[in-house]
Write an enzyme that holds these catalytic residues in place. Structure first.
Site, mmCIF file in Angstrom:
data_model
loop_
_atom_site.group_PDB
_atom_site.id
_atom_site.type_symbol
_atom_site.label_atom_id
_atom_site.label_comp_id
_atom_site.label_asym_id
_atom_site.label_seq_id
_atom_site.Cartn_x
_atom_site.Cartn_y
_atom_site.Cartn_z
ATOM 1 N N SER A 41 0.823 -1.211 0.000
ATOM 2 C CA SER A 41 0.000 0.000 0.000
ATOM 3 C C SER A 41 0.860 1.266 0.000
ATOM 4 O O SER A 41 1.639 1.494 -0.911
ATOM 5 C CB SER A 41 -0.954 -0.038 1.200
ATOM 6 O OG SER A 41 -1.909 0.979 1.135
ATOM 7 N N ASP A 56 -2.521 6.182 -3.506
ATOM 8 C CA ASP A 56 -1.353 5.610 -2.847
ATOM 9 C C ASP A 56 -0.845 4.454 -3.697
ATOM 10 O O ASP A 56 -1.321 4.238 -4.813
ATOM 11 C CB ASP A 56 -1.681 5.176 -1.420
ATOM 12 C CG ASP A 56 -2.765 4.099 -1.363
ATOM 13 O OD1 ASP A 56 -3.528 3.993 -2.341
ATOM 14 O OD2 ASP A 56 -2.853 3.376 -0.353
ATOM 15 N N ASP A 82 -1.106 1.217 -3.880
ATOM 16 C CA ASP A 82 -1.990 0.188 -4.436
ATOM 17 C C ASP A 82 -3.352 0.746 -4.825
ATOM 18 O O ASP A 82 -4.250 -0.008 -5.196
ATOM 19 C CB ASP A 82 -2.141 -0.984 -3.471
ATOM 20 C CG ASP A 82 -2.946 -0.640 -2.226
ATOM 21 O OD1 ASP A 82 -3.010 0.560 -1.856
ATOM 22 O OD2 ASP A 82 -3.518 -1.559 -1.616
ATOM 23 N N ASP A 93 -5.908 2.009 -3.271
ATOM 24 C CA ASP A 93 -7.156 1.748 -2.563
ATOM 25 C C ASP A 93 -7.624 2.975 -1.794
ATOM 26 O O ASP A 93 -8.640 2.944 -1.108
ATOM 27 C CB ASP A 93 -7.034 0.540 -1.631
ATOM 28 C CG ASP A 93 -6.061 0.744 -0.480
ATOM 29 O OD1 ASP A 93 -5.312 1.742 -0.481
ATOM 30 O OD2 ASP A 93 -6.039 -0.117 0.427
#
Length: 453
Positions: free
Chosen positions: A104, A241, A243, A245
């Site tokens: 992440s 960010d 990833d 999400d």
């Protein structure tokens, strides 16, 4: 022995905690728990595997896919894609489960492995525990024609983009948008979907080299995005960010628009269109009090949860609610996704600007953020937060002085000897004064050397 799974899968330093051997073991265990034990139609289980562009993701993905296929699972390798894309594709393909390899917003040397059950759902604790327990048993090792196959999921990104476009209430023609992709998993699909939706797109932070993910860009570093929005005269900026999400935004003047403000804008819009389930937004205890006040005035109730998007998701599922999220920018649209989706969130915010003709700065005035001060008090007994009488009295006095104009939250860290003191008040000076005082009480009452005596 400490639990291997944390709040969002298994995460740690690649080749430190997270080795190729551990990745393969996890995959072999997941093949049993999420694949063979839950697959009742007699066919070979199927799994979607995706990753962010960290260099270590290459060897970890290879180990995961080897573990799955050697345990009799067919693997669909989706390559580099956002976490929410992996979750969506599990459901779209009707696969048995999915694996996302990402850390992440963490720096490049870290990585992580998280699993999605059928339908793209996050795993409850008891299923993660079952995977850990399975790791101590012999792996399933079929032979011959029963071993799993690995194939490239060639249209994975296209499927995800089409899905995102179908969620839009309004096209984005005429909008100029700056996208900061954090040199991460959305570097390909986010610019493409905004262009397909009609926006004039300026892209920064979309040149991943395996080592620069989240490095000075993205939702944890908004400076470059603010500069680019002002420089290019854009209507808004969107920051992902690593990833993708989560999503934070910047208005045309370069002002931050955080997750609370995004949720306020979208909750009010959904209520106005009759699409906000039970007129409820699910948010964590860390959301600004200004959000609760704004939504109360709009006839919307807030259901509060502990910090963490998994707790938001659980509350949404239990209550059947369709909008929730966190101040950090994890926003969950249950009508379209099973997890936080930063690209989806960015599209919905841009669509509201296009639909209403109002700039983001004006839309964000739906709520007034109260000044919020957060102090991390280190080296203290975090367990004492709930039992120390002197501290309880100090908190009660602070709450009484604030009345309805603010609030106090003391939250022990889940992993460190740290207590987080958060105070909101009508003005910055009051918030700082009360937070500083409570932090002093925490240090005096819960210092580890005092506790040990």
């Amino acid at each position: 022995m400490s639990r291997l799974f944390g709040t969002d899968g298994v995460r740690g330093l690649a080749n430190g905690l997270l080795t190729a051997e551990l990745a393969m073991q996890l995959a072999q265990a997941a093949a049993v728990v999420l694949g063979h034990e839950r697959n009742s139609n007699g066919s070979r289980p199927r799994a979607v595997v995706a990753r962010d562009p960290r260099a270590s993701g290459e060897f970890i993905a290879a180990a995961v896919e080897a573990g799955l296929s050697s345990s009799g699972v067919d693997v669909y390798d989706a390559g580099v894609l956002p976490t929410p894309a992996a979750a969506y594709l599990v459901a779209d393909l009707d696969a048995d489960f999915g694996v996302m390899i990402s850390a992440s917003h963490n720096p490049a040397p870290d990585n992580g492995i998280k699993f999605f059950a059928r339908g793209g759902q996050k795993l409850p604790d008891e299923v993660e525990d079952a995977i850990e327990a399975q790791m101590a048993r012999d792996a399933v090792r079929p032979i011959g024609a029963d071993v799993g196959r690995i194939q490239r999921f060639s249209d994975a990104e296209d499927r995800y983009i089409v899905h995102l476009l179908q969620t839009l209430p309004h096209r984005l023609d005429g909008l100029k948008v700056v996208l900061d992709c954090a040199h991460g998993a959305a570097s390909g699909c986010s610019p493409q979907v905004f262009k397909d939706a009609g926006a004039d797109v300026v892209v920064i932070g979309a040149d991943p080299d395996g080592h620069n993910i989240n490095d000075g860009v993205g939702s944890t570093h908004l400076g470059p995005l603010k500069e680019a929005v002002v420089k290019h005269g854009a209507n808004l900026g969107i920051a992902h960010d690593g990833d993708a999400d989560r999503c934070l935004a910047v208005d045309h003047e370069g002002n931050d628009v955080d997750g609370d403000q995004i949720m306020a804008i979208l909750a009010v819009a959904l209520k106005a269109s009759g699409k906000l389930k039970d007129d409820v937004l699910v948010a964590t205890v860390m959301s600004n009090l200004g959000l609760k006040i704004a939504l109360r005035d709009a006839g919307i109730r807030i259901r509060e949860t502990a910090v963490g998007d998994r707790y938001v998701l659980e509350e949404m599922r239990d209550g059947g609610f369709n909008l929730g999220g966190e101040q950090s920018g994890h926003v969950i649209f249950a009508d379209h996704a099973t997890t936080g989706d930063g690209v989806l969130t960015g599209l919905q915010i841009a669509a509201q600007i296009a639909l209403t003709g109002k700039p983001l700065k004006e839309l964000a005035t739906v709520m007034t953020k109260l000044p919020q001060v957060l102090i991390n008090v280190k080296g203290v007994d975090r367990a004492g937060v709930r039992s120390n009488e002197v501290l309880a009295q100090a908190v009660a006095a602070a709450e009484a002085s604030l009345g309805d104009t603010g609030r106090v939250l003391l939250r022990p860290s889940g992993t460190e000897p740290v207590v987080r003191v958060m105070v909101e008040a009508a003005d910055e000076e009051t918030a700082h004064s009360i937070a500083d005082h409570l932090a002093q009480v925490v240090r005096a009452e819960l210092a580890l050397e005092l506790v040990s005596e």
